[in-house]
Design a protein around this motif. Sequence first.
Motif, PDB file in Angstrom:
ATOM      1  N   CYS A 455       1.937 -15.840   4.732  1.00 39.33           N
ATOM      2  CA  CYS A 455       2.344 -15.973   3.335  1.00 39.33           C
ATOM      3  C   CYS A 455       1.319 -16.879   2.651  1.00 39.33           C
ATOM      4  CB  CYS A 455       3.738 -16.591   3.222  1.00 39.33           C
ATOM      5  SG  CYS A 455       4.144 -17.016   1.508  1.00 39.33           S
ATOM      6  N   CYS A 458       3.262 -20.150   0.947  1.00 37.85           N
ATOM      7  CA  CYS A 458       3.868 -21.294   1.649  1.00 37.85           C
ATOM      8  C   CYS A 458       3.344 -21.462   3.068  1.00 37.85           C
ATOM      9  CB  CYS A 458       5.389 -21.163   1.670  1.00 37.85           C
ATOM     10  SG  CYS A 458       5.998 -19.973   2.872  1.00 37.85           S
ATOM     11  N   TRP A 460       3.915 -19.471   5.689  1.00 40.22           N
ATOM     12  CA  TRP A 460       4.716 -18.821   6.750  1.00 40.22           C
ATOM     13  C   TRP A 460       3.829 -17.875   7.543  1.00 40.22           C
ATOM     14  CZ3 TRP A 460       5.465 -13.569   7.474  1.00 40.22           C
ATOM     15  CH2 TRP A 460       6.433 -13.200   8.414  1.00 40.22           C
ATOM     16  N   CYS A 495       8.236 -12.953   1.655  1.00 38.21           N
ATOM     17  CA  CYS A 495       8.209 -14.040   2.632  1.00 38.21           C
ATOM     18  C   CYS A 495       9.631 -14.474   2.980  1.00 38.21           C
ATOM     19  CB  CYS A 495       7.427 -15.223   2.064  1.00 38.21           C
ATOM     20  SG  CYS A 495       7.509 -16.662   3.150  1.00 38.21           S
ATOM     21  N   CYS A 498       9.889 -18.382   1.521  1.00 34.17           N
ATOM     22  CA  CYS A 498       9.848 -18.747   0.104  1.00 34.17           C
ATOM     23  C   CYS A 498      10.156 -17.569  -0.817  1.00 34.17           C
ATOM     24  CB  CYS A 498       8.506 -19.373  -0.260  1.00 34.17           C
ATOM     25  SG  CYS A 498       7.169 -18.174  -0.320  1.00 34.17           S
TER      26      CYS A 498
HETATM   27 ZN    ZN Z   1       6.147 -17.992   1.835  1.00 34.94          ZN
END
Ligand code: ZN
Length: 753
Positions: A455, A458, A460, A495, A498
């Motif tokens: 992601c 964020c 991820w 995601c 987020c």
């Molecule tokens: Zn994310």
Amino acid sequence: MLRSPPPDAPESPSVPQASILRLALPSPLRRLFDYLPPRGVDAQRLPLGVRLRVPFGRREIVGVLVEHAETSEVPEGKLRPALEVLDREPPLPPHLLELCRWTSQYYQHSFGDTLSWALPNLLRQGEPAEARVQRFWLAAPGAKLDDPRLTRAPRQRQALQTLQQHPHGVLHELLGQLGINKDSLDLLVEKGLASQESRHHAPVEHHGGWLAQAELPLNAEQRAACEAVRAGFGSFHSYLLAGVTGSGKTEVYLQLIRETLEAGKQALVLIPEINLGPQTLSRFERRFNARIALLHSALTDRERLDAWLAARDGDADIVIGTRSALFTPLKNPGLIIIDEEHDASYKQQEGLRYHARDLALVRARMERTPILLGSATPSLESLHNAASGRYGLLRLTQRAGGAQAPKFQRLDVKSLPLDAGLSMPLQRAIGETLGAGQQVLVYLNRRGFAPTLLCHDCGWISKCPRCDARMTLHQGSGELRCHHCDHRERPPRKCPDCGKLDLRPVGAGTERAEERLRILFPNYPVLRIDRDSTSRKHAMRDLFATINKGEPCILVGTQMLAKGHHFPRVTLVAILDADGGLFSADFRASERMAQQIVQVAGRAGRAEEPGRVLIQTHLAEHPLLVQLTEQGYFAFAEQALSERRAAGLPPFCHMALLRAEAHKPGQAEGFLDEACAEAEHLQAQLGSDVELLGPVPAPMERRAGRFRAQLLLMSTARAPLHRLLTPWLQVLEGMPSGRQVRWSLDVDPIDLF
Ligand code: ZN
Ligand code: ADP
Ligand code: ZN
């Protein structure tokens, strides 16, 4: 590990002398099991090695008689009689039984379970160990290829020609491999040009000679190699045939096999899993008028038993197989060949963790035959053995047939942008090669589209829920896949953390390189060769058919590309990423990387045009990489060996790895802590100083939902290590904490994961 009765055990008055049978049973327990003979059977007349059916708990199982005994620790009334004797003669010849015993002791594995790995399935289930009748196809004696009835039947003509090349007849099961279809044969039979026969194996029959095809005249190096091995015929000698790819090692094997056959003996040839293609086999088939038994993992149980029996009874002249074929008995053993001896598939990584190459040496010694290990990139172990005089070193430094060796070039990509793993200079080189009408091979040992999904918002990343590993994005199947436990899921649209939509694939696998190359070079075919693209039946064959047409194209693939195949029209080999092998925590990683690079490079420029190898790296000045690319594999190996010596790593030390895994965190370490304490205790008694490292969490601590840890044992000499292991394993087997974890011992591990 074999239990013997205590010296002062009283002789039981009601049990007559030597009437107890001690059996190896298919159980993980490192001990033997006592039984009385079946009613009415005289125990002393049963030869060692025969199979018996016995009660075991509530089941019936098949065991092998390995000792006669007079007394038993089992209380007299509790001894149970065996149910049935299954063999008149032991199915395994004495040397093989001995080899299995040696194996079980060396690898600290239960003797009974070792036999289970060594014996064909059907024998473990109690099937008779005798050959059955089989179907063969033969050419009719007067049949002619120019028979007018065949002029318009090319397939029948082809089939007849193949039958004529096999005067012993072709086994029905092998028709497919030889490209004959049954319909053609039926038509030939109708015309009286072929016939079918049922019999035990192929008969020994007088024929014009073992050769179905003329041998190539050997060059000086090949001749020297053949002569050296020939001088060792009839006794134990070991040789390392280190020959660059394309130097004609296989021709050396073939000529030595012919001499073995002429001496009335059999040859055993082990090949790596991946070389088991029709190309390798047809070379043997084409060369010899000989009965070839094939042993590999795709056989049915029946086929396996038949091949095994043919080898044992001397009804096969040449036995070819993968790892486990090492345990095939031979009536007249004459020569063992281990092709690509460095290949990791010779080491079994589950259950009985044996190394077929190492055991082959033990076997050759027991059976007093020469053994030849061959490779373009020998393992550091074997090179060390050659350097210390244990193996005769035979070198083939030139490519046979005049082809030139490829040229290596390191391509420093430190500050270059990579587009799906491809730098600009590399893209240019690919374009030039295609433009010159030649083929390109792009090597990347990573399947899938991208090794991670990230992601961008964020951070991820796509982690496997069951392993400490990232999941690979596979675009073809639209999945995230874990390459360690095969967990699969749909990639999320947004995601999971987020909720943003900015998920991006990071890094490149073969799918992505393929996609990019198609866009960059739209006028040329791009063929991907990896486990995903070749799983469909015949996929591999179709790909090779396209490649062999010789037109310019790009091959993208994993190590499946690195072995055994010849791509004469490839003149550029691109290695996308050599750095993994230089960064890794695994001390064998650089050796494996060098072997892969050299093996892939060996596919190129076999014919008129010399090959070029471009290696993308961020570590262009790394000494190992410099040695490899400028001086070649042997210089690399020398450097790598001196580093191993300085660090006290194999082959300059001996290792055993105790692995444990459990569902709860800490449990595996708990068991290993106890195991470590027991080892220290034993060491104090034995006065030995084997080094104990750990326990530590495994490099990938969680895999398939289990927590993993390990304890490493290291010793400069083998003997003290094994003196410790034997009693230690007995203790471990009895430890209650061992029942809550899965544990295993790996002697001479080839990876520390
Ligand atoms: Zn994310
Ligand atoms: P390797 O097993 O070392 O990779 P091969 O045995 O496959 O090498 O040989 C590579 C090529 O060279 C093959 O096409 C083979 O037929 C050819 N070859 C081998 N030995 C000779 C020889 N003595 N003379 C001419 N060609 C040879
Ligand atoms: Zn996983």
